[in-house]
Design a protein around this motif. Structure first.
Motif, short mmCIF file in Angstrom:
data_model
loop_
_atom_site.label_atom_id
_atom_site.label_comp_id
_atom_site.label_asym_id
_atom_site.label_seq_id
_atom_site.Cartn_x
_atom_site.Cartn_y
_atom_site.Cartn_z
N ASN A 294 0.79 -1.19 0.20
CA ASN A 294 -0.08 0.10 -0.01
C ASN A 294 0.89 1.27 0.07
O ASN A 294 0.29 2.38 -0.25
N TRP A 295 2.17 1.15 0.30
CA TRP A 295 3.02 2.26 0.53
C TRP A 295 3.96 2.33 -0.87
O TRP A 295 4.87 3.40 -0.84
N ILE A 296 3.50 1.65 -1.78
CA ILE A 296 4.35 1.92 -3.17
C ILE A 296 3.28 1.83 -4.09
O ILE A 296 2.04 1.65 -4.23
N ALA A 297 3.89 2.05 -5.49
CA ALA A 297 3.24 2.17 -6.76
C ALA A 297 2.82 0.79 -7.04
O ALA A 297 3.31 -0.04 -6.73
N PRO A 298 1.56 0.59 -7.55
CA PRO A 298 1.05 -0.68 -7.90
C PRO A 298 2.05 -1.65 -8.77
O PRO A 298 2.74 -0.85 -9.58
N LEU A 299 2.33 -2.85 -8.49
CA LEU A 299 3.30 -3.64 -9.23
C LEU A 299 2.64 -4.25 -10.34
O LEU A 299 1.38 -5.00 -10.23
N PRO A 300 3.22 -4.71 -11.35
CA PRO A 300 4.69 -4.38 -11.61
C PRO A 300 4.47 -2.76 -12.39
O PRO A 300 3.67 -2.61 -12.67
N ILE A 301 5.68 -2.14 -12.17
CA ILE A 301 5.73 -0.89 -12.73
C ILE A 301 6.25 -0.70 -14.15
O ILE A 301 7.07 -1.65 -14.45
#
Length: 285
Positions: A165-172
């Motif tokens: 939840n603390w990062i961009a949705p994967l995969p970028i």
């Protein structure tokens, strides 16, 4: 003869005073390298969805101008503020501070704040608090960027659902051919491979993700980030266009020069507006 000399002295004194008063700390330019004004920057900013204000982290003038632009924009419209200098897993503590639920001392002890937070970023956070504007901690927690630098983007798949939840949705998306990432590889002499560009990309993607996630209708999002994260319309700007192509984005890049009267040609096209600051300006750390 004395009268002539006296007149000459007065002339030289006033000429010297006039010359000294013309000293300025910064000058704005368009991407084509033409001088422009704060008024024109402001006029463009109020029509945007997002303003990416690229900074040198230790430059006192850029921090002053960030605050002044934010205050002026707040006179015209509602704002959402966001910054690279605050990490997404500290959003809870940031919200608590904004709502007055915790003190500055408690915020200092529970959030990971940069060493120049008090001088350079606290005024922005406190302005948001005063105006009851949201302030978004947009950056990826640094430990996850470190994981990418050591082991690649794939390492992020091991994170828990909460951590994701603390990062961009994967995969970028990742384009190693973007000039900014290519420059990073060349600065490392090619020895680090694509590790550093990938660590930079996850930061860029995460900041863009949280900007898009916190956009509000009829509200301007102003984001403060290291200038490299948005220079040349890449970085955060590139990811914003991938996530939401219709956004109107205004970018501001920061440059330091000895002579601020003319923009160096290599700085052309760095941003919509290029803020050139005298290289002798006081640093905050």
């Amino acid at each position: 003869m004395k009268k002539i000399n006296l007149s000459l002295c007065f002339f030289l004194v006033f000429q010297t005073i006039g010359w000294a008063q013309n000293k300025i700390a910064y000058q704005l330019f368009t991407k084509e390298g033409k001088k422009t004004t704060y008024k024109k920057l402001f006029k463009e900013a109020v029509t945007a969805d997002v303003v990416l204000f690229g900074e040198y982290h230790d430059n006192s003038v850029v921090h002053w101008l960030q605050l002044e632009l934010t205050k002026d924009l707040a006179e015209k419209m509602k704002l959402v503020l966001g910054a690279e200098m605050l990490e997404a897993d500290n959003q809870k503590q940031l919200n608590q501070y904004l709502k007055g639920e915790i003190t500055q001392k408690q915020f200092d002890s529970t959030a990971r704040l940069w060493k120049n937070y008090k001088t350079d970023y606290k005024p922005l956070v406190d302005f948001a608090k005063e105006k009851k504007f949201p302030f978004v901690a947009t950056n990826i927690p640094r430990r996850y960027a470190s994981m990418v630098f050591k082991n690649g983007l794939e390492e992020l798949e091991k994170l828990s659902a909460e951590e994701k939840n603390w990062i961009a949705p994967l995969p970028i998306l990742f384009d190693i051919n973007l000039p900014g990432y290519q420059n990073m590889m060349s600065m490392q002499g090619g020895h680090a491979g694509d590790k550093m560009p990938k660590a930079q990309a996850i930061k860029d993607a995460t900041m863009a993700h949280f900007i898009v996630q916190n956009l509000q209708l009829g509200t301007l999002f102003i984001h403060y980030n290291g200038t490299y994260h948005s220079d040349n319309f890449e970085g955060i700007n590139w990811y914003l266009k991938k996530y939401k192509p219709e956004l109107k984005i205004i970018t501001i890049a920061t440059v330091e020069q000895k002579d601020i009267a003319k923009l160096a040609k290599e700085e052309y096209n760095k941003a919509d507006f290029i803020l050139v600051i005298d290289e002798d300006v006081t640093k905050t750390y």
